[in-house]
Design a protein around this motif. Structure first.
Motif, PDB file in Angstrom:
ATOM      1  N   SER A  48     -12.196 -38.803 -15.848  1.00 34.80           N
ATOM      2  CA  SER A  48     -12.484 -38.866 -14.559  1.00 34.80           C
ATOM      3  C   SER A  48     -11.976 -40.080 -13.796  1.00 34.80           C
ATOM      4  O   SER A  48     -11.751 -39.892 -12.519  1.00 34.80           O
ATOM      5  CB  SER A  48     -14.253 -38.809 -14.353  1.00 34.80           C
ATOM      6  OG  SER A  48     -14.553 -39.194 -13.166  1.00 34.80           O
ATOM      7  N   GLU A  49     -11.963 -41.241 -14.422  1.00 35.32           N
ATOM      8  CA  GLU A  49     -11.370 -42.599 -13.703  1.00 35.32           C
ATOM      9  C   GLU A  49      -9.710 -42.326 -13.539  1.00 35.32           C
ATOM     10  O   GLU A  49      -9.554 -42.624 -12.309  1.00 35.32           O
ATOM     11  CB  GLU A  49     -11.368 -43.526 -14.967  1.00 35.32           C
ATOM     12  CG  GLU A  49     -10.870 -44.757 -14.339  1.00 35.32           C
ATOM     13  CD  GLU A  49     -12.000 -45.749 -13.428  1.00 35.32           C
ATOM     14  OE1 GLU A  49     -11.378 -46.385 -12.644  1.00 35.32           O
ATOM     15  OE2 GLU A  49     -13.058 -45.211 -13.393  1.00 35.32           O
ATOM     16  N   GLY A  98      -9.698 -38.276 -11.542  1.00 37.28           N
ATOM     17  CA  GLY A  98     -10.601 -37.759 -10.394  1.00 37.28           C
ATOM     18  C   GLY A  98     -11.629 -36.595 -11.045  1.00 37.28           C
ATOM     19  O   GLY A  98     -11.239 -35.938 -11.970  1.00 37.28           O
ATOM     20  N   ARG A 152     -16.707 -32.255  -6.935  1.00 36.16           N
ATOM     21  CA  ARG A 152     -18.273 -32.348  -6.666  1.00 36.16           C
ATOM     22  C   ARG A 152     -19.054 -31.242  -7.785  1.00 36.16           C
ATOM     23  O   ARG A 152     -18.385 -30.248  -7.747  1.00 36.16           O
ATOM     24  CB  ARG A 152     -18.624 -32.155  -5.311  1.00 36.16           C
ATOM     25  CG  ARG A 152     -20.232 -32.219  -4.965  1.00 36.16           C
ATOM     26  CD  ARG A 152     -20.435 -31.996  -3.622  1.00 36.16           C
ATOM     27  NE  ARG A 152     -21.883 -32.124  -3.424  1.00 36.16           N
ATOM     28  CZ  ARG A 152     -22.212 -31.765  -2.104  1.00 36.16           C
ATOM     29  NH1 ARG A 152     -21.593 -31.541  -1.233  1.00 36.16           N
ATOM     30  NH2 ARG A 152     -23.992 -32.086  -2.015  1.00 36.16           N
ATOM     31  N   ALA A 180     -21.961 -36.225 -10.788  1.00 34.93           N
ATOM     32  CA  ALA A 180     -20.765 -36.027 -10.044  1.00 34.93           C
ATOM     33  C   ALA A 180     -21.274 -35.540  -8.555  1.00 34.93           C
ATOM     34  O   ALA A 180     -21.204 -34.403  -8.166  1.00 34.93           O
ATOM     35  CB  ALA A 180     -19.867 -35.221 -10.555  1.00 34.93           C
ATOM     36  N   GLU A 213     -16.780 -35.774  -4.550  1.00 37.47           N
ATOM     37  CA  GLU A 213     -15.704 -35.485  -5.151  1.00 37.47           C
ATOM     38  C   GLU A 213     -14.872 -36.900  -5.078  1.00 37.47           C
ATOM     39  O   GLU A 213     -15.187 -37.735  -4.222  1.00 37.47           O
ATOM     40  CB  GLU A 213     -14.641 -34.671  -4.297  1.00 37.47           C
ATOM     41  CG  GLU A 213     -13.492 -34.437  -4.742  1.00 37.47           C
ATOM     42  CD  GLU A 213     -12.535 -33.469  -4.051  1.00 37.47           C
ATOM     43  OE1 GLU A 213     -11.306 -33.208  -3.976  1.00 37.47           O
ATOM     44  OE2 GLU A 213     -13.244 -32.533  -3.586  1.00 37.47           O
ATOM     45  N   ARG A 214     -14.131 -37.061  -6.351  1.00 43.00           N
ATOM     46  CA  ARG A 214     -13.470 -38.512  -6.581  1.00 43.00           C
ATOM     47  C   ARG A 214     -11.997 -38.500  -6.677  1.00 43.00           C
ATOM     48  O   ARG A 214     -11.516 -37.635  -7.352  1.00 43.00           O
ATOM     49  CB  ARG A 214     -14.081 -39.176  -7.430  1.00 43.00           C
ATOM     50  CG  ARG A 214     -13.514 -40.638  -7.583  1.00 43.00           C
ATOM     51  CD  ARG A 214     -14.023 -41.321  -8.955  1.00 43.00           C
ATOM     52  NE  ARG A 214     -13.182 -42.573  -9.040  1.00 43.00           N
ATOM     53  CZ  ARG A 214     -13.418 -43.428  -9.851  1.00 43.00           C
ATOM     54  NH1 ARG A 214     -14.364 -43.422 -10.793  1.00 43.00           N
ATOM     55  NH2 ARG A 214     -12.483 -44.733 -10.034  1.00 43.00           N
ATOM     56  N   THR A 215     -11.094 -39.106  -5.877  1.00 42.15           N
ATOM     57  CA  THR A 215      -9.759 -39.249  -6.313  1.00 42.15           C
ATOM     58  C   THR A 215      -9.630 -40.384  -7.562  1.00 42.15           C
ATOM     59  O   THR A 215      -9.979 -41.390  -7.500  1.00 42.15           O
ATOM     60  CB  THR A 215      -9.095 -40.125  -5.010  1.00 42.15           C
ATOM     61  OG1 THR A 215      -9.314 -39.083  -3.856  1.00 42.15           O
ATOM     62  CG2 THR A 215      -7.560 -40.150  -5.191  1.00 42.15           C
ATOM     63  N   GLU A 219      -4.517 -42.626  -6.258  1.00 44.33           N
ATOM     64  CA  GLU A 219      -4.989 -43.812  -5.727  1.00 44.33           C
ATOM     65  C   GLU A 219      -3.510 -44.468  -5.673  1.00 44.33           C
ATOM     66  O   GLU A 219      -3.213 -45.420  -4.734  1.00 44.33           O
ATOM     67  CB  GLU A 219      -5.826 -44.655  -6.050  1.00 44.33           C
ATOM     68  CG  GLU A 219      -7.505 -43.958  -5.828  1.00 44.33           C
ATOM     69  CD  GLU A 219      -8.385 -44.875  -6.315  1.00 44.33           C
ATOM     70  OE1 GLU A 219      -8.123 -46.094  -7.123  1.00 44.33           O
ATOM     71  OE2 GLU A 219      -9.596 -44.558  -6.326  1.00 44.33           O
ATOM     72  N   LYS A 227      -7.837 -32.622 -11.494  1.00 42.38           N
ATOM     73  CA  LYS A 227      -9.262 -33.309 -11.361  1.00 42.38           C
ATOM     74  C   LYS A 227     -10.009 -32.530 -12.581  1.00 42.38           C
ATOM     75  O   LYS A 227     -10.031 -31.395 -12.886  1.00 42.38           O
ATOM     76  CB  LYS A 227      -9.761 -33.428 -10.010  1.00 42.38           C
ATOM     77  CG  LYS A 227      -9.079 -34.171  -9.012  1.00 42.38           C
ATOM     78  CD  LYS A 227     -10.009 -34.044  -7.738  1.00 42.38           C
ATOM     79  CE  LYS A 227      -9.184 -35.008  -6.639  1.00 42.38           C
ATOM     80  NZ  LYS A 227      -9.997 -34.969  -5.515  1.00 42.38           N
TER      81      LYS A 227
END
Length: 449
Positions: free
Chosen positions: A267-268, A271, A274, A280, A283-285, A290, A323
């Motif tokens: 995930s780190e 990404g 949701r 979770a 949502e994460r980039t 990045e 992701k």
């Protein structure tokens, strides 16, 4: 055998004690000794005045170190044409008892000092290392119309050994301060290594060569592995590559591989969407995205879990990934810089790091030597750090006691540049107002070195 071990231990204790005694005798004590003898030699041999002259290697003159009723350097004597110069040049003790009836440099000095020289004795001060004359004691006017004798010569030659020790230490201090001032005056030149917000001090040949390598590799799109012991400045070098590259306007994304839990590693970097897994909530980039158009810096890459390495390898090879919780493929465009304080070849041999990933993460290796192998950088780093720290502490920079700089140069610095920076922060915080930074306020491991 036990007896021999006991002797060795006792010998080590005595050597340590002797070093502490020697370190307790500072340069200021040697200066006080010189002044003491200048004041008391006339009393010992019943004379009016005493002076200590120092030979100047850069000229044909001797200058006054200390003298009765005179200021530092107020008087200079030529090597040729003066009694003190002749004594230094020949290395011999000289006695002249009828100078009031002769012309010479002493008459010129008398006019300058408003003094009348009748007779004098001059003894060369010889280096304890190579026995060459580094200066001379000059005593003027035996009281009561007396004449200087061999007895006076014998007394002064005994005192000369103590003066030699004190004078050489004093001269070493002067030379050290001169070198420190020269470095300080050239600190602006060192600051030209500043790129953006980065300042990298490099005086030694090894570090200059490293900066040349940084200059070359920053301009070509290759992945880099930065190696070196902990505290040598691997992230700083990596940021320098970033700042000098064509990607300098884009992000430098730093990730410490040893600080991320293994179950969160995917995930780190990639990404997640949701609801992809418990917790979770949004949502994460990922870090790959990045660092788009910029740099991804992986610190302690040798600690990357083996379970994530195949996916990481594919992301580097294909420049794409998805992701967690999504089938949508994202394209990546970043330049990779990795860093480690461990031996990567051994990690590959042990099977804790994939060989194919090892050859993918870098084309060029930049190795930062430990501080103990580039001692020429220590004093410039001290000066640079003290300037930076004094501003941050909003405190006047007190400067360094010369003995402290000598200790710093001799110390092995297991924690490298990071430890040196920490030590100067400590000195800056503990040094009383109006005093120089001294070894007394250093950490115990430095004081006992």
């Amino acid at each position: 055998m036990d007896y021999q071990i006991g002797l060795n231990e006792r010998l080590a204790e005595l050597k340590t004690w002797l070093e502490k005694i020697n370190n307790a005798w500072t340069v200021d004590h040697h200066e006080s000794m010189l002044q003491f003898f200048v004041n008391y030699i006339p009393r010992i041999i019943d004379a009016e005045r005493c002076s200590i002259f120092v030979a100047d290697d850069s000229s044909d003159k001797l200058w006054l170190k200390y003298g009765s009723g005179l200021d530092l350097r107020e008087l200079e004597a030529p090597v040729r044409g003066s009694v003190v110069g002749e004594s230094v040049f020949t290395g011999k003790t000289l006695i002249h008892n009828d100078l009031d009836k002769q012309d010479g440099f002493h008459t010129i000095a008398d006019r300058m000092t408003q003094f009348k020289t009748r007779n004098l004795i001059c003894v060369p001060i010889k280096s304890l290392v190579n026995n060459t004359a580094i200066g001379a004691i000059e005593v003027l006017n035996k009281k009561g119309a007396q004449r200087f004798s061999d007895n006076d010569s014998e007394i002064l030659n005994k005192i000369e050994k103590f003066l030699a020790l004190a004078l050489e230490n004093s001269l070493l201090k002067t030379e050290l301060l001169s070198i420190s001032d020269e470095i300080s005056n050239n600190i602006e030149v060192l600051k030209q290594e500043r790129i953006g917000n980065i300042q990298f001090v490099a005086t030694s040949e090894k570090m200059r060569a490293l900066l040349d390598e940084v200059e070359r590799v920053s301009r070509v799109p290759v992945n880099i592995l930065v190696t070196g012991e902990s505290g040598t400045g691997k992230e700083l070098i990596s940021r320098l590559v970033h700042q000098k590259s064509s990607r300098h306007k884009k992000r430098f994304v730093a990730v410490n591989c040893s600080s991320i839990p293994e179950n969160l590693m995917e995930s780190e970097f990639f990404g997640h969407t949701r609801g992809a897994f418990t917790g979770a909530s949004a949502e994460r980039t990922g870090r790959f995205k990045e660092a788009e158009k910029g740099f991804l810096f992986l610190d302690e890459i040798a600690d990357m879990p083996l379970s994530i390495q195949p996916k990481f390898l594919r992301a580097l090879q294909e420049k794409e990934g998805s992701k967690v919780g999504s089938n949508q493929v994202e394209k990546y465009d970043f330049r990779l810089i990795s860093a480690t304080s461990r031996n990567m070849n051994k990690a590959v041999e042990k099977g804790t790091f994939r060989e194919d990933l090892y050859y993918r993460i870098f084309s060029v290796e930049l190795h930062i030597p430990p501080l103990r192998e580039r001692k020429a950088d220590i004093i410039p780093l001290c000066l640079s750090f003290s300037e930076e720290i004094s501003k941050r502490f909003n405190k006047k920079n007190p400067g360094f006691d010369p003995h402290t700089l000598l200790v710093f140069e001799a110390y092995h610095w297991p924690g490298n540049v990071r430890q040196l920076h920490h030590e100067i922060e400590r000195l800056m915080a503990l040094t009383p107002e109006g005093e120089q930074m001294k070894i007394d306020h250093c950490s115990p491991q430095i004081q006992s070195s």
